[in-house]
Design a protein around this motif. Structure first.
Motif, PDB file in Angstrom:
ATOM      1  N   HIS A 271     -30.015  43.018 -27.020  1.00 46.58           N
ATOM      2  CA  HIS A 271     -31.306  43.653 -26.173  1.00 46.58           C
ATOM      3  C   HIS A 271     -31.115  44.792 -25.625  1.00 46.58           C
TER       4      HIS A 271
ATOM      5  N   CYS B 225     -39.717  51.526 -24.014  1.00 47.00           N
ATOM      6  CA  CYS B 225     -39.261  50.283 -23.128  1.00 47.00           C
ATOM      7  C   CYS B 225     -38.806  50.649 -21.664  1.00 47.00           C
TER       8      CYS B 225
ATOM      9  N   LYS C 283     -41.711  46.732 -26.869  1.00 45.85           N
ATOM     10  CA  LYS C 283     -41.474  45.523 -26.189  1.00 45.85           C
ATOM     11  C   LYS C 283     -41.008  44.338 -27.059  1.00 45.85           C
ATOM     12  N   LEU C 284     -41.828  44.408 -28.175  1.00 43.13           N
ATOM     13  CA  LEU C 284     -41.628  43.100 -28.992  1.00 43.13           C
ATOM     14  C   LEU C 284     -40.305  43.345 -29.854  1.00 43.13           C
TER      15      LEU C 284
ATOM     16  N   THR D 189     -37.694  42.572 -27.347  1.00 44.76           N
ATOM     17  CA  THR D 189     -37.529  40.995 -27.314  1.00 44.76           C
ATOM     18  C   THR D 189     -36.933  40.342 -28.492  1.00 44.76           C
TER      19      THR D 189
ATOM     20  N   ASP E 230     -36.845  34.169 -26.575  1.00 46.90           N
ATOM     21  CA  ASP E 230     -37.431  35.326 -27.039  1.00 46.90           C
ATOM     22  C   ASP E 230     -38.551  35.109 -27.829  1.00 46.90           C
TER      23      ASP E 230
ATOM     24  N   GLN F 211     -41.700  34.212 -25.595  1.00 49.95           N
ATOM     25  CA  GLN F 211     -42.185  35.354 -24.985  1.00 49.95           C
ATOM     26  C   GLN F 211     -43.023  36.434 -26.141  1.00 49.95           C
ATOM     27  N   ALA F 212     -42.152  36.753 -27.328  1.00 44.44           N
ATOM     28  CA  ALA F 212     -42.776  37.607 -28.351  1.00 44.44           C
ATOM     29  C   ALA F 212     -44.114  37.006 -28.759  1.00 44.44           C
TER      30      ALA F 212
ATOM     31  N   PRO G 135     -36.064  34.337 -16.329  1.00 46.82           N
ATOM     32  CA  PRO G 135     -35.656  34.112 -17.721  1.00 46.82           C
ATOM     33  C   PRO G 135     -35.593  32.812 -17.870  1.00 46.82           C
TER      34      PRO G 135
ATOM     35  N   MET H 133     -33.481  35.829 -22.165  1.00 46.58           N
ATOM     36  CA  MET H 133     -33.997  36.954 -22.515  1.00 46.58           C
ATOM     37  C   MET H 133     -34.540  37.891 -21.126  1.00 46.58           C
ATOM     38  N   GLU H 134     -35.031  39.124 -21.406  1.00 45.03           N
ATOM     39  CA  GLU H 134     -35.399  39.855 -20.421  1.00 45.03           C
ATOM     40  C   GLU H 134     -36.912  39.413 -20.164  1.00 45.03           C
TER      41      GLU H 134
ATOM     42  N   GLU I  15     -40.735  38.437 -19.435  1.00 41.85           N
ATOM     43  CA  GLU I  15     -41.823  38.793 -20.272  1.00 41.85           C
ATOM     44  C   GLU I  15     -42.779  39.520 -19.373  1.00 41.85           C
TER      45      GLU I  15
END
Length: 641
Positions: free
Chosen positions: A420, A430, A467-468, A471, A494, A497-498, A627, A635-636, A638
């Motif tokens: 990531h 990003c 961003k995708l 992710t 991930d 969120q994606a 997260p 994950m980071e 959303e």
């Protein structure tokens, strides 16, 4: 007042029961006496077995030789007194007034008791208590009188535009001639709209503290009851109270509980909620004018409110209360930090720059968490380190250092999070990486958090695509390191969120050329949960899913290429995370160059458990979501679509 009446009723009831008990206990001897004929009494006197007699009107009581008490009734023409004196019997007479009074009270007491109980229940049914049998239709609005903890406009910061509009309403109440001489009329209502925690209710309390007029507060759910018609009755009663106290302000919190769009529920026109809304519409702007009654309402779901409720004449003003920007956050922090002793190193502006997207409630919680952390270690004031630790706890969750991870789990988490971070660093659009950690926090085993550099007001297609890629970098990193057969379920967060971001791009934002500029969010099954709206064909649904998958696949391919090209940096960062566990943005930059994460003036080359204060230059649009939990890495956050 109602409580005092209830207490008085029970006291009187207790005294009446006590008196009744005394009367019955006083006549216990009489009830236990044996009745004999007058002839037997005369014979006993002649035999000399009677030594003492008590005369109580027509009743004669005496104790026999066997120790028992006997009672008889004296004939009207009998001269008992002379007979008793002649035989030497001691005669005692009781006053007739006392016996008559006792008899009267004894006969009257049951009626008094029944009347008291009847008055009590009638009072309850008439609404003497709002929780009574017939008190359903009474309004539950409370008159707000804040003698302690009074809130004014000085306690409201970060939402200056909203405060100015409401300050004008307060000024109108204080000095109506200033506006009426130019033909201005007082607004009938103001609707406060904004995300949760932005200060809508706080604004209402500030108006109550500033206006100097009666301020009634009620929740939207207080109108709705299980009985049809009760809500409408409560609305009528609330406005009757308001008219008696005009000019006044009525604040309805969470009005969407009663003001939802009519026809959207079950029950048609007989639905209790719709009847309540109809009555509210009539009271706010019907045939009878409510002069001097201002309605304030708050909601975070303006989209579900009925159009008739939003029109001018009912809610003349719709005041947006957004999340504060950097200046607003600094002011809000200053308000909440008034009672908190701050250390000399605390800079509220730096904290405001490092808390992007936080609402007023989030900032209040941040200050409180920092104070608790300082108190936990015995400090006399709150330092910048406490604020940093509190911010990490709020944004990423509390550390779970007691959680035991195997070496293999830690290694997979490190490579996952390193993927990531490397992709985020190498994609210019990003958000800059703020911190990476493999210490379990909240429900995640690790995470990478990135913060925008400016207040983000919108999203561009290129930003969403990058961003995708960031992710999906976690899954790409695991496949590069361990192979496709050994990928874990760590990327589950991930993928969620994606998928959410890609669907927003296709269904709502028109970023797919094949799908076109049509909003399919409402009609697409399973996306918004709304089955209403228009329907789409099977081919269109298939095209939508193809485009969503294409966006996600392109993001994955971009991440895979970057990690392959930056294999050496990727490996360094993963090993750095394994060694130091938590790295800030600056420390990540040094690690991928092959340098130690700490600056040269540090005595040791290892990062401490509490990371150094990072460079806080990032300011995102919205508060990052916590997260989601995964097995091998969180994950980071959303972005808010």
């Amino acid at each position: 007042m109602g409580n005092a009446r209830n207490v008085a009723f029970w006291v009187v009831l207790f005294l009446l029961i006590l008196a009744l008990f005394n009367l019955f206990s006083g006549g216990q001897n009489t009830l236990q006496s044996q009745s004999i004929t007058y002839s037997d009494f005369v014979n006993s006197v002649d035999d000399g077995t009677v030594n003492q007699v008590t005369l109580d009107g027509e009743q004669i009581r005496f104790r026999g030789s066997d120790g028992n008490t006997y009672v008889t009734i004296k004939p009207t023409d009998a001269n008992v007194t002379d007979l008793l004196i002649e035989k030497g019997v001691t005669v005692t007479a009781e006053a007739q007034e006392q016996s008559g009074l006792q008899t009267f009270i004894l006969s009257l007491l049951p009626f008094l008791l029944l009347i008291g109980v009847w008055i009590y229940f009638m009072n309850r049914m008439q609404g003497g208590g709002k929780g009574g049998a017939m008190g359903f239709g009474k309004s539950k609005a409370k008159l707000l009188t804040e003698k302690h903890g009074r809130v004014t406009f000085e306690d409201v910061a970060g939402i200056d535009e909203a405060k100015e509009e409401l300050e004008e309403i307060v000024e109108f109440l204080r000095n109506p001639q200033k506006f009426s001489r130019l033909g201005g009329k007082i607004p009938k209502g103001a609707l406060l709209v904004g995300p949760p925690g932005t200060g809508k209710t706080l604004l209402a309390r500030a108006i109550a503290g500033e206006a100097g007029v009666p301020f009634f507060t009620i929740s939207g759910s207080d109108f709705v009851e299980m009985f049809v018609g009760v809500g409408a009755s409560r609305v009528r009663d609330m406005f009757e109270q308001a008219k008696k106290n005009a000019p006044c302000i009525v604040f309805i919190d969470e009005i969407d509980a009663v003001g939802r769009h009519r026809g959207a529920g079950y029950g048609g026109g007989n639905d209790e909620r719709e009847q309540t809304l109809n009555q509210l519409l009539v009271e706010m702007d019907g045939f009878e004018a409510n002069e001097g009654v201002i309605i304030l309402a708050a909601t975070n779901r303006r989209d579900v409110l009925d159009p008739a409720l939003l029109r001018p004449g009912r809610f003349d003003r719709q005041v947006t209360v957004p999340n504060p920007d950097i200046k607003g956050r600094e002011k809000i922090l200053g308000v909440h930090a008034r009672k908190t002793p701050l250390g000399p190193d605390v800079d509220l502006r730096i904290i405001a720059r490092g808390t992007p997207g936080f609402s007023g409630a989030d900032l209040a919680n941040l200050v409180n968490e920092a104070a608790l952390m300082a108190a936990r270690v015995g400090r006399r004031f709150v330092t910048m380190e406490d604020f940093e630790n509190a911010k990490d706890k709020v944004m990423m969750g509390a550390e779970r250092r007691s959680m035991v991870l195997t070496a293999d789990q830690k290694e997979k988490t490190a490579y996952h999070e390193a993927g990531h971070a490397i992709v985020g660093i190498n994609l210019p659009k990003c958000d800059p990486v703020y911190k990476a950690t493999i210490i379990p926090r909240g429900g995640a085993l690790g995470m990478v958090v990135s913060l925008p550099e400016i207040d983000r007001l919108n999203w561009h297609k290129s930003e969403c695509q990058q961003k995708l890629a960031m992710t999906m970098a976690g899954k790409a990193a695991e496949i590069i390191k361990y192979g496709a057969d050994n990928v874990s379920n760590g990327p589950s967060g991930d993928i969620q969120q994606a998928s959410s971001l890609a669907r927003a791009m296709v269904l709502r934002w028109g970023m797919s050329d094949k799908v076109g500029d049509v909003d399919y969010a409402e009609a697409h099954e399973g996306y918004s949960g709304n089955t209403g709206g228009f329907s789409v064909s099977a081919s269109t649904k298939e095209l939508i899913e193809e485009e969503v998958k294409r966006f996600i696949d392109e993001g994955y391919e971009t991440a895979f290429k970057i990690l392959t090209d930056k294999q050496e940096e990727f490996e360094r960062l993963a090993q750095g995370l394994l060694e130091f566990e938590t790295l800030t943005g600056e420390e990540i930059g040094r690690v991928i160059k092959g340098e130690p994460p700490n600056s040269s003036d540090d005595d040791d080359g290892n990062a401490s458990d509490t990371p150094k204060k990072p460079s806080l230059t990032a300011i995102p649009k919205t508060k990052p979501k916590k997260p989601k939990a995964t097995d091998d890495g969180g994950m980071e956050p959303e972005p808010t679509a």
